[in-house]
Scaffold this motif. Structure first.
Motif, PDB file in Angstrom:
ATOM      1  N   TRP A  36       3.582  -1.411  -4.338  1.00 23.13           N
ATOM      2  CA  TRP A  36       4.183  -1.828  -2.492  1.00 23.13           C
ATOM      3  C   TRP A  36       4.181  -3.147  -3.125  1.00 23.13           C
ATOM      4  N   TYR A  37       5.012  -3.973  -2.902  1.00 29.48           N
ATOM      5  CA  TYR A  37       4.884  -5.382  -2.912  1.00 29.48           C
ATOM      6  C   TYR A  37       5.358  -6.399  -1.715  1.00 29.48           C
ATOM      7  N   LYS A  38       4.759  -7.174  -1.606  1.00 31.15           N
ATOM      8  CA  LYS A  38       5.071  -7.967  -0.053  1.00 31.15           C
ATOM      9  C   LYS A  38       6.393  -9.164  -0.718  1.00 31.15           C
ATOM     10  N   GLN A  39       7.279  -9.784   0.227  1.00 25.25           N
ATOM     11  CA  GLN A  39       7.606 -10.698  -0.033  1.00 25.25           C
ATOM     12  C   GLN A  39       7.846 -11.415   1.427  1.00 25.25           C
ATOM     13  N   PRO A  40       6.873 -12.620   1.588  1.00 23.74           N
ATOM     14  CA  PRO A  40       6.951 -13.646   2.505  1.00 23.74           C
ATOM     15  C   PRO A  40       7.846 -13.805   2.474  1.00 23.74           C
ATOM     16  N   PRO A  41       8.667 -15.127   3.814  1.00 21.64           N
ATOM     17  CA  PRO A  41       9.396 -16.131   4.046  1.00 21.64           C
ATOM     18  C   PRO A  41      10.058 -17.419   2.550  1.00 21.64           C
ATOM     19  N   SER A  42       8.575 -17.211   2.020  1.00 27.82           N
ATOM     20  CA  SER A  42       8.756 -18.049   0.921  1.00 27.82           C
ATOM     21  C   SER A  42       9.982 -17.257  -0.481  1.00 27.82           C
ATOM     22  N   GLY A  43       9.905 -15.952  -0.418  1.00 24.00           N
ATOM     23  CA  GLY A  43      11.073 -15.155  -0.794  1.00 24.00           C
ATOM     24  C   GLY A  43      10.433 -14.576  -2.838  1.00 24.00           C
ATOM     25  N   GLU A  44       9.412 -14.750  -2.778  1.00 20.71           N
ATOM     26  CA  GLU A  44       8.213 -14.282  -4.064  1.00 20.71           C
ATOM     27  C   GLU A  44       8.174 -12.878  -3.135  1.00 20.71           C
ATOM     28  N   LEU A  45       8.708 -12.645  -4.249  1.00 19.03           N
ATOM     29  CA  LEU A  45       8.121 -11.044  -4.441  1.00 19.03           C
ATOM     30  C   LEU A  45       6.562 -11.034  -4.983  1.00 19.03           C
ATOM     31  N   VAL A  46       5.603 -10.513  -4.046  1.00 17.50           N
ATOM     32  CA  VAL A  46       3.517 -10.607  -4.199  1.00 17.50           C
ATOM     33  C   VAL A  46       3.854  -9.242  -4.302  1.00 17.50           C
ATOM     34  N   PHE A  47       3.110  -8.589  -5.541  1.00 11.43           N
ATOM     35  CA  PHE A  47       2.526  -7.362  -5.731  1.00 11.43           C
ATOM     36  C   PHE A  47       1.135  -6.946  -5.474  1.00 11.43           C
ATOM     37  N   LEU A  48       1.435  -6.013  -4.092  1.00 12.47           N
ATOM     38  CA  LEU A  48       0.354  -5.646  -3.486  1.00 12.47           C
ATOM     39  C   LEU A  48      -0.904  -4.788  -4.760  1.00 12.47           C
ATOM     40  N   ILE A  49      -0.391  -3.498  -4.610  1.00 12.53           N
ATOM     41  CA  ILE A  49      -0.986  -2.229  -5.434  1.00 12.53           C
ATOM     42  C   ILE A  49      -0.067  -1.524  -6.052  1.00 12.53           C
ATOM     43  N   ARG A  50      -0.514  -0.737  -7.422  1.00  8.77           N
ATOM     44  CA  ARG A  50       0.063  -0.146  -8.210  1.00  8.77           C
ATOM     45  C   ARG A  50      -0.506   1.723  -8.813  1.00  8.77           C
ATOM     46  N   ARG A  51      -0.018   2.786  -8.209  1.00  9.52           N
ATOM     47  CA  ARG A  51      -1.214   4.005  -8.137  1.00  9.52           C
ATOM     48  C   ARG A  51      -0.323   4.732  -9.150  1.00  9.52           C
ATOM     49  N   ASN A  52      -0.711   5.926  -9.771  1.00 10.47           N
ATOM     50  CA  ASN A  52       0.035   6.592 -10.718  1.00 10.47           C
ATOM     51  C   ASN A  52      -0.222   7.810  -9.935  1.00 10.47           C
ATOM     52  N   SER A  53       0.612   8.572 -11.064  1.00  7.57           N
ATOM     53  CA  SER A  53       0.752  10.044 -10.428  1.00  7.57           C
ATOM     54  C   SER A  53      -0.170  11.133 -10.326  1.00  7.57           C
ATOM     55  N   PHE A  54      -1.089  10.958 -11.042  1.00  7.85           N
ATOM     56  CA  PHE A  54      -2.414  11.208 -11.272  1.00  7.85           C
ATOM     57  C   PHE A  54      -3.143  11.063 -10.375  1.00  7.85           C
ATOM     58  N   ASP A  55      -3.136   9.999  -9.396  1.00  8.70           N
ATOM     59  CA  ASP A  55      -4.783   9.394  -8.931  1.00  8.70           C
ATOM     60  C   ASP A  55      -3.924   9.591  -7.520  1.00  8.70           C
ATOM     61  N   GLU A  56      -4.473  10.396  -6.783  1.00  6.59           N
ATOM     62  CA  GLU A  56      -4.188  10.748  -5.495  1.00  6.59           C
ATOM     63  C   GLU A  56      -5.228  10.257  -4.261  1.00  6.59           C
ATOM     64  N   GLN A  57      -5.890   9.650  -5.624  1.00  2.65           N
ATOM     65  CA  GLN A  57      -7.421   9.255  -3.853  1.00  2.65           C
ATOM     66  C   GLN A  57      -6.820   7.755  -3.012  1.00  2.65           C
ATOM     67  N   ASN A  58      -7.337   7.494  -2.365  1.00  6.45           N
ATOM     68  CA  ASN A  58      -6.883   6.668  -1.272  1.00  6.45           C
ATOM     69  C   ASN A  58      -8.027   5.110  -1.294  1.00  6.45           C
ATOM     70  N   GLU A  59      -7.091   3.660  -0.820  1.00  7.55           N
ATOM     71  CA  GLU A  59      -7.202   2.704  -1.945  1.00  7.55           C
ATOM     72  C   GLU A  59      -7.456   1.813  -0.475  1.00  7.55           C
ATOM     73  N   ILE A  60      -8.792   1.068  -0.231  1.00  5.57           N
ATOM     74  CA  ILE A  60      -8.546   0.261   0.523  1.00  5.57           C
ATOM     75  C   ILE A  60      -8.963  -1.442   0.064  1.00  5.57           C
ATOM     76  N   SER A  61      -8.332  -2.699   0.440  1.00  2.00           N
ATOM     77  CA  SER A  61      -8.553  -3.518   0.091  1.00  2.00           C
ATOM     78  C   SER A  61      -8.638  -4.368   0.918  1.00  2.00           C
ATOM     79  N   GLY A  62     -10.075  -4.952   1.417  1.00  2.00           N
ATOM     80  CA  GLY A  62      -9.262  -5.208   2.626  1.00  2.00           C
ATOM     81  C   GLY A  62      -9.522  -4.825   4.136  1.00  2.00           C
ATOM     82  N   ARG A  63      -7.594  -5.483   4.725  1.00  2.00           N
ATOM     83  CA  ARG A  63      -7.361  -4.755   5.454  1.00  2.00           C
ATOM     84  C   ARG A  63      -6.793  -4.013   5.333  1.00  2.00           C
ATOM     85  N   TYR A  64      -5.916  -3.933   4.609  1.00  2.00           N
ATOM     86  CA  TYR A  64      -4.838  -2.817   3.237  1.00  2.00           C
ATOM     87  C   TYR A  64      -5.609  -1.509   2.832  1.00  2.00           C
TER      88      TYR A  64
END
Lengths: 117, 112
Positions: A36-64
């Protein structure tokens, strides 16, 4: 061929509401990575998370939090207690193969999230 | 530098002219990618460099597009004989090992 579908195009919520952004992917590879990437109005793509296909664990990071379910080929993203600063376009992306994160990304069309005060 | 640097940030050109867009990746990153973001097509992969391997050019839309990466670091994307449909934001990203791709702020290209 790989494909990422973000069926929601625009979502508008009031601050402090929870919101879930959906992502469905298609791939024939058994090894792949989801992002998942976030693109705020400033335009730059910000990396949020990466998950590989062998890891189905859910992830929590703060409010995300992220929910990965191979059975439904989905990788959904939830923002809890949304804030105005969360307003942005959010992209889900997929890369295939053993090279995994070190190979080209296929992006969904993006979801425009607007959080109103 | 701390992040991926792209220049220029904006480029306005006339149809038929050639343009060069530059990307300076994060120091030490072995992989470098170019993507294009346009209203109609979303985010599209263009080309990928990994170390000394031959680049993956499978996303280049036509032979007017080319890219090179010198010394395993800086990359230049060249568009020859620009067309109005080339107007878009061109994004560069870099990565290392199995880490995620980190993006620059992009070059907004406008072809008049």
């Amino acid at each position: 061929a790989q494909k990422v579908t973000q069926a929601q195009t625009e979502i508008s919520v009031v601050e402090k509401e929870d919101v879930t952004l959906d992502c469905v992917y298609e791939t024939r590879d058994t090894t792949y990575y989801l992002f998942w990437y976030k693109q705020p109005p400033s335009g730059e793509l910000v990396f949020l998370i990466r998950r590989n296909s062998f890891d189905e664990q859910n992830e929590i990071s703060g409010r995300y939090s992220w929910n990965f379910q191979k059975s439904t080929s989905s990788f959904n993203f939830t923002i809890t207690a949304s804030q105005v600063v969360d307003s942005a376009v959010y992209f889900c992306a997929l890369s295939e193969g053993r090279a995994g994160a070190n190979s080209k990304l296929t992006f969904g069309k993006g979801i425009t999230l607007s959080v109103r005060p | 530098g701390a992040g991926v640097s792209q220049s220029p940030s904006n480029k306005v050109t006339e149809k038929g002219k050639d343009v060069e867009l530059r990307c300076d990746p994060i120091s030490g990153h072995t992989a470098l990618y170019w993507y294009r973001q346009s209203l109609g097509q979303g985010l599209e992969f263009l080309i990928y460099f990994q170390g000394n391997s031959a680049p993956d050019k499978s996303g280049l839309p036509s032979d007017r597009f080319s890219a090179e990466r010198t010394g395993g670091s800086v990359s230049t994307l060249t568009i020859q004989r620009t067309q109005q449909e080339d107007s878009a934001v061109y994004l560069c990203a870099s990565s290392s090992g199995l880490a995620a791709q980190y993006f620059g702020a992009g070059t907004r290209l406008s072809v008049l």
